[in-house]
Design a protein around this motif. Structure first.
Motif, short mmCIF file in Angstrom:
data_model
loop_
_atom_site.label_atom_id
_atom_site.label_comp_id
_atom_site.label_asym_id
_atom_site.label_seq_id
_atom_site.Cartn_x
_atom_site.Cartn_y
_atom_site.Cartn_z
N HIS A 12 -97.66 -41.31 45.52
CA HIS A 12 -98.42 -40.64 46.56
C HIS A 12 -99.19 -41.69 47.37
O HIS A 12 -99.48 -42.77 46.87
CB HIS A 12 -99.39 -39.64 45.91
N LYS A 64 -90.75 -33.65 52.92
CA LYS A 64 -91.97 -32.87 52.72
C LYS A 64 -92.56 -32.49 54.09
O LYS A 64 -92.46 -33.26 55.03
CB LYS A 64 -92.98 -33.69 51.92
N GLN A 65 -93.21 -31.35 54.15
CA GLN A 65 -93.71 -30.70 55.36
C GLN A 65 -92.66 -29.80 56.01
O GLN A 65 -93.00 -28.99 56.87
CB GLN A 65 -94.24 -31.67 56.43
N ALA A 86 -89.55 -41.28 55.17
CA ALA A 86 -89.57 -40.04 54.39
C ALA A 86 -88.22 -39.35 54.49
O ALA A 86 -87.69 -38.83 53.49
CB ALA A 86 -90.68 -39.12 54.90
N SER A 128 -92.67 -37.99 51.90
CA SER A 128 -93.76 -37.40 52.68
C SER A 128 -93.80 -37.94 54.10
O SER A 128 -93.82 -39.16 54.32
CB SER A 128 -95.10 -37.68 52.01
N GLU A 148 -96.36 -37.31 56.04
CA GLU A 148 -97.76 -37.21 56.43
C GLU A 148 -98.26 -38.44 57.17
O GLU A 148 -99.32 -38.39 57.82
CB GLU A 148 -98.61 -36.93 55.20
#
Length: 319
Positions: free
Chosen positions: A105, A274-275, A263, A216, A218
Motif C-alpha cells: 500500500h 482499483k477504483q 496500476a 491502485s 490513487e
C-alpha cells in the motif's frame, strides 16, 4: 476451539473515532477474538516511523530508519517471537496467526538497497511491461494459452507518447514499487521458512493473499507524493515537482505513489485497476495455499472463483 490467536500488522477494521488509548476496544483485534495484537490501526502507515499499538497500548517504533528499522521486518520479528513464546509456554495448543503487512500500500517505502536492484528495469514502460507479463503468465500456465490481452483503456497514455521527464519519473516510481513488493515477499518468505522449521511447522496451513483489490490508481496520472513540496495539494503535484524529489523516493521524507499507468500494468491481463470495480483488474487477486502433505494436487494452478468470505470457513473446516 483451544487455539492461541494473534493479529500482527495492519488492522483497518475499527472506526477511526474509536482508535485511541481510551477505546472503546470491542472492535479492536483483542475485542474480536484475538489474544494478542501488534501493528497499526489504519489503512496505511509510514513504514519507517509507524504508529504502533501493542494490544491497545500505543508504543514507539523500536528503532528509526537511520538505524535500519523497517515496519515489515519488525512485524515478522514480532510474529516469530509470538510463535516462539507460544511454543515455549503452550506447546500443546495449536495457533492461528493473522499477518498483514502495510506493503505494498502507499506510501511506497522499501529499503534503498532493494530499490537499487531495480534500477533501469522499467525503462521500457508500462506497455512493454504488460506484454512481457502477459507472455510470462501464459508460459507459467496462469492464463489460458489462447487468452487475448485487453487493450489500454482510453485516458491512459501510451508510453511512447510521453516526454523524457515523464518517462524518467514514472520508471523510477515503478522501481520503488517493485522493490517494495520484492522486499515484502522476502520478509514473508522469512516468516514462512522460520515457521516451517519450528516443531509442527510442516503441518501448518498457510493462506497467502496477494493484494486486496488490484493495482491502485490513487496516485493519478502522474503519481503522487506527500511532503512539504506537496502540502495542500492532496499529494497531486506535477512531474517537475516530483522529479525534484526523485532521490528521496522510498525514503522517510517522501510518501510516494506510482502513476495510474502502472496500476493498469500490474493488473495484467485484466482491464482497469482499483477504483474501477467493473472489471477483474479491480477485484481479482492471487491466493496461494500451502499445506505440505495435505493437499491433493500441490503446485497446481487453479482458476475457479473463490471469495474472501470462503477463507474463514475453509480454515475452520480444516481445523
Amino acid at each position: 476451539n483451544g487455539y492461541s490467536t494473534a493479529a500482527i500488522g495492519k488492522w483497518h477494521n475499527t472506526p477511526q473515532w474509536e482508535i485511541s488509548p481510551v477505546g472503546p476496544f470491542d472492535r479492536w483485534p483483542t475485542g474480536l477474538g484475538f489474544d494478542h495484537f501488534y501493528g497499526f490501526m489504519s489503512g496505511e502507515d509510514d513504514q519507517w516511523e509507524p504508529h504502533l499499538f501493542d494490544n491497545t497500548t500505543p508504543v514507539e517504533s523500536p528503532q528509526r530508519a537511520a538505524h535500519g528499522y523497517h515496519l515489515t521486518s519488525d512485524l515478522v520479528d514480532h510474529a516469530l517471537r509470538w510463535v516462539d513464546e507460544h511454543d515455549a509456554l503452550a506447546a500443546a495448543k495449536p495457533y492461528f496467526l493473522y499477518f498483514a503487512t502495510g506493503a505494498a500500500h502507499q506510501p511506497h517505502n522499501p529499503p534503498a538497497e532493494w530499490i537499487a536492484r531495480n534500477k533501469g528495469r522499467f525503462d521500457g514502460g508500462w506497455d512493454r511491461y504488460r506484454e512481457e507479463a502477459f507472455a510470462r503468465q501464459k508460459r507459467l500456465g496462469v492464463i489460458p494459452a489462447n487468452a487475448q490481452l485487453t487493450p489500454r483503456p482510453e485516458g491512459l497514455p501510451a508510453w511512447d507518447s510521453l516526454s523524457p521527464d515523464q518517462k524518467k519519473l514514472y520508471a523510477r516510481q515503478m522501481e520503488v514499487y517493485s522493490a517494495f513488493v520484492e522486499h515484502t515477499d522476502a520478509e514473508v518468505g522469512r516468516l514462512i521458512q522460520e515457521i516451517r522449521s519450528r516443531p509442527g511447522g510442516q503441518n501448518t496451513l498457510i493462506f497467502y493473499i496477494v493484494g486486496d483489490n488490484g493495482g491502485s490508481a490513487e496516485g493519478g496520472l502522474d503519481g503522487s507524493i506527500a511532503n512539504e513540496a506537496a502540502s495542500g495539494t492532496g499529494g497531486q503535484v506535477g512531474v517537475a515537482t516530483q522529479l525534484a524529489q526523485l532521490d528521496k523516493f522510498g525514503g522517510p521524507d517522501v510518501a510516494n505513489h506510482y502513476a495510474a499507468g502502472w496500476a493498469w500494468a500490474t493488473t495484467t491481463p485484466f482491464q482497469w485497476m482499483k477504483q474501477v470495480a467493473s472489471h477483474f483488474g479491480g477485484t481479482r487477486n492471487p491466493l496461494i495455499v500451502s499445506w505440505p502433505g495435505h493437499t491433493g494436487a500441490p503446485a497446481a494452478v487453479r482458476g475457479q472463483f473463490g471469495h474472501v468470505n470462503d477463507i474463514a470457513p475453509t480454515i475452520l473446516e480444516a481445523a
